[in-house]
Design an enzyme around this catalytic site. Sequence first.
Site, PDB file in Angstrom:
ATOM      1  N   SER A  49       2.054   2.158  -4.131  1.00 57.69           N
ATOM      2  CA  SER A  49       2.835   1.414  -2.875  1.00 57.69           C
ATOM      3  C   SER A  49       3.589   0.341  -3.877  1.00 57.69           C
ATOM      4  O   SER A  49       2.994  -0.794  -4.054  1.00 57.69           O
ATOM      5  CB  SER A  49       2.045   0.412  -1.656  1.00 57.69           C
ATOM      6  OG  SER A  49       2.500   1.792  -1.459  1.00 57.69           O
ATOM      7  N   HIS A  85       7.293   5.097  -1.636  1.00 59.20           N
ATOM      8  CA  HIS A  85       6.809   6.683  -2.186  1.00 59.20           C
ATOM      9  C   HIS A  85       7.850   7.185  -2.986  1.00 59.20           C
ATOM     10  O   HIS A  85       8.334   8.505  -1.813  1.00 59.20           O
ATOM     11  CB  HIS A  85       5.448   7.149  -1.560  1.00 59.20           C
ATOM     12  CG  HIS A  85       4.333   5.866  -1.876  1.00 59.20           C
ATOM     13  ND1 HIS A  85       3.053   6.246  -2.632  1.00 59.20           N
ATOM     14  CD2 HIS A  85       3.632   5.061  -0.830  1.00 59.20           C
ATOM     15  CE1 HIS A  85       2.432   5.653  -2.306  1.00 59.20           C
ATOM     16  NE2 HIS A  85       2.838   4.530  -0.966  1.00 59.20           N
ATOM     17  N   HIS A 111      -1.147  10.797   1.282  1.00 60.71           N
ATOM     18  CA  HIS A 111      -1.707  10.236   2.248  1.00 60.71           C
ATOM     19  C   HIS A 111      -2.435  10.865   3.489  1.00 60.71           C
ATOM     20  O   HIS A 111      -1.350  11.384   4.201  1.00 60.71           O
ATOM     21  CB  HIS A 111      -1.191   8.545   2.521  1.00 60.71           C
ATOM     22  CG  HIS A 111      -1.115   7.767   1.468  1.00 60.71           C
ATOM     23  ND1 HIS A 111       0.680   7.806   1.258  1.00 60.71           N
ATOM     24  CD2 HIS A 111      -1.821   6.965   0.869  1.00 60.71           C
ATOM     25  CE1 HIS A 111       0.809   6.887   0.451  1.00 60.71           C
ATOM     26  NE2 HIS A 111      -0.718   6.045   0.397  1.00 60.71           N
ATOM     27  N   TYR A 157      -3.622   9.518   6.442  1.00 63.63           N
ATOM     28  CA  TYR A 157      -3.114   9.795   7.193  1.00 63.63           C
ATOM     29  C   TYR A 157      -0.954  10.307   7.926  1.00 63.63           C
ATOM     30  O   TYR A 157      -0.503   9.612   8.721  1.00 63.63           O
ATOM     31  CB  TYR A 157      -2.938   8.169   7.063  1.00 63.63           C
ATOM     32  CG  TYR A 157      -1.517   7.394   5.927  1.00 63.63           C
ATOM     33  CD1 TYR A 157      -0.301   7.004   6.525  1.00 63.63           C
ATOM     34  CD2 TYR A 157      -2.514   6.547   5.369  1.00 63.63           C
ATOM     35  CE1 TYR A 157       0.063   5.958   5.866  1.00 63.63           C
ATOM     36  CE2 TYR A 157      -1.114   5.788   4.064  1.00 63.63           C
ATOM     37  CZ  TYR A 157       0.005   5.812   4.771  1.00 63.63           C
ATOM     38  OH  TYR A 157       0.481   5.074   3.537  1.00 63.63           O
ATOM     39  N   GLU A 158      -0.642  10.796   6.829  1.00 65.23           N
ATOM     40  CA  GLU A 158       0.784  11.281   6.822  1.00 65.23           C
ATOM     41  C   GLU A 158       0.225  12.403   7.784  1.00 65.23           C
ATOM     42  O   GLU A 158       1.333  13.120   7.946  1.00 65.23           O
ATOM     43  CB  GLU A 158       1.382  11.100   5.607  1.00 65.23           C
ATOM     44  CG  GLU A 158       1.958  10.198   4.724  1.00 65.23           C
ATOM     45  CD  GLU A 158       2.218  10.402   3.295  1.00 65.23           C
ATOM     46  OE1 GLU A 158       3.610  10.935   2.756  1.00 65.23           O
ATOM     47  OE2 GLU A 158       1.804  10.800   2.335  1.00 65.23           O
ATOM     48  N   ALA A 163      -1.805   0.041  -4.191  1.00 64.97           N
ATOM     49  CA  ALA A 163      -1.197  -1.623  -3.271  1.00 64.97           C
ATOM     50  C   ALA A 163      -3.027  -1.825  -2.730  1.00 64.97           C
ATOM     51  O   ALA A 163      -3.515  -0.841  -2.034  1.00 64.97           O
ATOM     52  CB  ALA A 163      -0.131  -2.169  -3.068  1.00 64.97           C
ATOM     53  N   MET A 185      -6.182   2.614   0.967  1.00 61.85           N
ATOM     54  CA  MET A 185      -5.740   3.595   2.025  1.00 61.85           C
ATOM     55  C   MET A 185      -6.357   5.052   1.694  1.00 61.85           C
ATOM     56  O   MET A 185      -5.173   5.781   1.194  1.00 61.85           O
ATOM     57  CB  MET A 185      -4.547   3.251   3.093  1.00 61.85           C
ATOM     58  CG  MET A 185      -5.147   2.728   3.795  1.00 61.85           C
ATOM     59  SD  MET A 185      -3.442   2.213   5.229  1.00 61.85           S
ATOM     60  CE  MET A 185      -3.716   0.503   5.335  1.00 61.85           C
ATOM     61  N   SER A 186      -6.316   4.860   0.418  1.00 58.18           N
ATOM     62  CA  SER A 186      -5.856   6.052  -1.152  1.00 58.18           C
ATOM     63  C   SER A 186      -6.931   5.949  -2.423  1.00 58.18           C
ATOM     64  O   SER A 186      -7.582   5.312  -1.698  1.00 58.18           O
ATOM     65  CB  SER A 186      -4.312   5.558  -1.647  1.00 58.18           C
ATOM     66  OG  SER A 186      -4.243   4.212  -1.786  1.00 58.18           O
ATOM     67  N   ASN A 214      -2.395  -8.570  -1.093  1.00 63.36           N
ATOM     68  CA  ASN A 214      -2.061  -9.724  -0.219  1.00 63.36           C
ATOM     69  C   ASN A 214      -3.945  -9.685   0.072  1.00 63.36           C
ATOM     70  O   ASN A 214      -4.948  -8.950  -0.249  1.00 63.36           O
ATOM     71  CB  ASN A 214      -2.171  -8.938   1.432  1.00 63.36           C
ATOM     72  CG  ASN A 214      -3.068  -7.268   1.996  1.00 63.36           C
ATOM     73  OD1 ASN A 214      -1.969  -6.475   0.730  1.00 63.36           O
ATOM     74  ND2 ASN A 214      -4.097  -8.189   2.641  1.00 63.36           N
ATOM     75  N   HIS A 260       3.867  -4.151   5.285  1.00 63.04           N
ATOM     76  CA  HIS A 260       3.915  -3.323   4.219  1.00 63.04           C
ATOM     77  C   HIS A 260       5.097  -3.639   3.614  1.00 63.04           C
ATOM     78  O   HIS A 260       5.242  -2.634   2.246  1.00 63.04           O
ATOM     79  CB  HIS A 260       4.538  -1.575   4.903  1.00 63.04           C
ATOM     80  CG  HIS A 260       4.879  -0.742   3.691  1.00 63.04           C
ATOM     81  ND1 HIS A 260       4.022  -0.600   3.150  1.00 63.04           N
ATOM     82  CD2 HIS A 260       5.526   0.644   2.547  1.00 63.04           C
ATOM     83  CE1 HIS A 260       3.953   0.583   1.660  1.00 63.04           C
ATOM     84  NE2 HIS A 260       5.043   0.574   2.338  1.00 63.04           N
TER      85      HIS A 260
END
Length: 274
Positions: free
Chosen positions: A29, A60, A82, A84-85, A112, A209-210, A233, A245
């Site tokens: 990201s 992306h 991902h 989560y998609e 990220a 998340m990756s 962050n 995001h």
Amino acid sequence: MTMENLRESAAFLQKKTALRPKLAFVLGSGLSGFADKVEGAVRIRYSDIPHFAASTVEGHPGQLVLGTLAGVPVALMQGRLHAYEGLTQQQVVFPLRTLAQFGVTHLLLTNAAGGLNPKMKPGDFMVLRDHMNLTGANPLVGANLPVGPRFPDMTEPYDKKLNKLLLAGLKKAKARVHQGVYVGVLGPTYETAAEIRFYRKIGGDAVGMSTVAETIAARHAGLHVAALSCITNLGTGLSQVKLSHEDVKDVADRAANKFTLALLEFTKSLASEL
């Protein structure tokens, strides 16, 4: 996904370029701008490659870029897939398995991530020395593809030699850098403050998340892997800022110059081995 699917996808790429890169990058990201440094670039949308899923996440672009960096043939995933998609783990890692069939032997994953370590600040980088898979899934579940063993060893998921080269590149770029353990979670929600405290207590330094599924699949296929987090962050409860995001992408954008310089130096230092 089958070996036949992988061979079809690799054959498609072979028709698109005469290059046979040994080095690949996955750009996370806000980090996809690095692909603009590629010379003689051939850009192919994921949706145009047989059996690839399309990327749906903002930041992306969802395309494979083939060309050269500092004279080195490379393949760059400009954006990743991902779970989560709504994708399966096999769909998430299918592009990397295709690149392995295409001839890639070395892989640098970038992402990220949220910082858990109190020494970290937004804009810092972390070279992964290990990870924890808390996604609740594994891309190797199911029939074993004959690209690696049924039970692959994960003693050293991230290659120490590649990490050394990556650290040297970051130092040359004058970046603030840490080494640590990445906690992989499913998403897409950001973590609660209680979860952040837990991840830190069990030894995590950053969370995202990756990356974890990709590392597992790449190591299964015998690739040499390194991974780099841009700390965009601090985890929930470690600062007063609510997460978005857009903010993640903004911090990644501000770190882009050092990120680019570090990865170019990494590529040059690895050139003699490819």
